[in-house]
Design an enzyme around this catalytic site. Sequence first.
Site: not given
Length: 289
Positions: A92, A149, A254
């Site tokens: 995200d 992921h 980050s």
Amino acid sequence: MSFKDRLFICSQYLLPHHLLSRLIGFAADCRATWFKDRLIAWFARRYQVDMREAQVEDLQAYEHFNAFFTRALKDGARPLAQEPGAVLCPADGAISQLGPIEHGRIFQAKGHSYSLAELLGGDAELAAPFMGGDFATVYLSPRDYHRVHMPLAGTLREMVYVPGRLFSVNQTTAENVPELFARNERVVCLFDTERGPMAVVLVGAMIVASIETVWAGLVTPPKRELKTFRYDEAARAPIRLEKGAELGRFKLGSTAIVLFGPQQVAFNDGLGAASPVRMGECLALPKQS
């Protein structure tokens, strides 16, 4: 650049990055109820964190701040793109930059680029398969889901811990700190995939207390020296991760950078700098030969 921005950039060079990050990491692991409940509630309110998609919605149920920050999501909260051969967005956040790797350099922001080889720890041999390839940089903001992921299914070949500074990562530092991502502490993960070699680089920043991977656990902070871990040796059982599987996580966040070899992927036309993205969305498709 405004006076405020100049002051901020100057502070980045003067602050004790690692000491601050360790102190904040200590606080983030504190289990004292009076402390962690207040910290989590303040953070969720300050950054408007949507807890409806979290497996555990109750803020007070988390044992410490880091458990909240690296919270798991409910099943189905991040459906995976179904386009044939889709390369998934790893996290995200927002696209910082994406595009071609030109002359061994990666675009950072207007007027700034950084060395591909330096990003990978200064190893020209590791960088060679990605020369002329493509990159995507995803910035994870404080409110985002902070697990990273797999964009494609892959077999882990090598992991490199690269010590470095811990400059803050945001638009101001990207535009004013040269070679930002090749200077910050980072973990380089190299995979063999159906699209050839792929690298996922987890870049630390100020107050990023640690980076974890699912196969090695805590990777930072060890001794601050470059260290390489090989996983393609005969004595080791192969580590294979499926597309969309968790790769690692930031304990405080980050940036994730994904690298592909030449003529392997074509980025989604709808994506550009500052585009909001979610893990599992289509980042790219296989390039037609």
